[in-house]
Design an enzyme around this catalytic site. Sequence first.
Site, PDB file in Angstrom:
ATOM      1  N   ARG A 126       0.853  -1.183   0.000  1.00  0.00           N
ATOM      2  CA  ARG A 126       0.000   0.000   0.000  1.00  0.00           C
ATOM      3  C   ARG A 126       0.893   1.238   0.000  1.00  0.00           C
ATOM      4  O   ARG A 126       2.047   1.179   0.438  1.00  0.00           O
ATOM      5  CB  ARG A 126      -0.898   0.009   1.236  1.00  0.00           C
ATOM      6  CG  ARG A 126      -1.829  -1.210   1.331  1.00  0.00           C
ATOM      7  CD  ARG A 126      -2.597  -1.199   2.646  1.00  0.00           C
ATOM      8  NE  ARG A 126      -3.534  -2.306   2.739  1.00  0.00           N
ATOM      9  CZ  ARG A 126      -3.253  -3.493   3.285  1.00  0.00           C
ATOM     10  NH1 ARG A 126      -2.045  -3.706   3.791  1.00  0.00           N
ATOM     11  NH2 ARG A 126      -4.167  -4.446   3.333  1.00  0.00           N
ATOM     12  N   HIS A 219      -2.845   1.813  -5.792  1.00  0.00           N
ATOM     13  CA  HIS A 219      -3.689   0.652  -5.529  1.00  0.00           C
ATOM     14  C   HIS A 219      -3.933  -0.152  -6.805  1.00  0.00           C
ATOM     15  O   HIS A 219      -4.090  -1.380  -6.762  1.00  0.00           O
ATOM     16  CB  HIS A 219      -5.016   1.088  -4.896  1.00  0.00           C
ATOM     17  CG  HIS A 219      -5.391   0.247  -3.708  1.00  0.00           C
ATOM     18  ND1 HIS A 219      -4.635   0.203  -2.553  1.00  0.00           N
ATOM     19  CD2 HIS A 219      -6.412  -0.616  -3.507  1.00  0.00           C
ATOM     20  CE1 HIS A 219      -5.196  -0.630  -1.685  1.00  0.00           C
ATOM     21  NE2 HIS A 219      -6.269  -1.140  -2.247  1.00  0.00           N
TER      22      HIS A 219
END
Length: 289
Positions: A126, A219
């Site tokens: 992330r 993402h």
Amino acid sequence: MLEELERRNYSQGTIRYYLRFVERFAKHFGKSPDKLGPDDLRSYQAYLLKQRKLSPGSVEHHVSALRFFFLRTLHRHEFRQFLPYPKVRRKLPKILSREEVAQLIEASSDLFQRTLLMVLYGTGLRRAEIARLKIADVDSQRMIIHVVDGKGHKDRDLPLSPTLLDTLRAYWRWLKPRTWLFPSRMHRELEQPIAAKTVWRACTEAAKRSGIQKKVTPHLVRHSWATHLLEAGTDLRAIQLLLGHEDLETTARYLHLSQKHLHQVINPIEELKLSTVDQARRLYHRPRP
């Protein structure tokens, strides 16, 4: 509210956002939030959706913050019914092909951005996790990258590929970072990690230069990595652990994105004993009685 958040060991990011959302709620009405009631909550949620035109997903975050304030901090559990979560449309994420990922990396502006993008795709991290990677987290002896205090305060290990290691070594010789793998260029004297938005900017800038038409975000690169792992035969449970997902159901959505799994499905229409297109065409063109 801050004490309650800290007592429950919420992450600094969640604490920051929850406090900000409750502050905005209070400023909207010009009153202390504990003086506001059910009608205010209803009208505020409608305001976020209709006037500010926030997505249901964004409103969901506001509702979570307000729920924490009223239910956990003020113990007004009767307010639960006035704070429903909006229905969120769960879309399948788009992904990049392997060729597009290579395009993205090759379009990097410098070695800093190239290494950042390669780590992003080579680990599926992330953006907040990659921003806080330290030099010490790269274990070249065991060929592992340690993720310390990831989402949900969980640690995990990720495989370090030889290609990525070669790039990291060249990058270290060039920049010589001391503590953080990706230090902020704004704080050269007192080394600080980059902001998460820097990871976002690296993706969008490289995508623009590469000519990729998709909206490339950190993402999206993470989704692409997970899907490519699945297509290469990696077990779904292993991908769950690598991504740091709490629930296997979250990981299972990559089955819908994997070309390998889609093409392995035998469509029942193939089993029907249908006439050929030419036979059907002759049938349709018969003169009517």
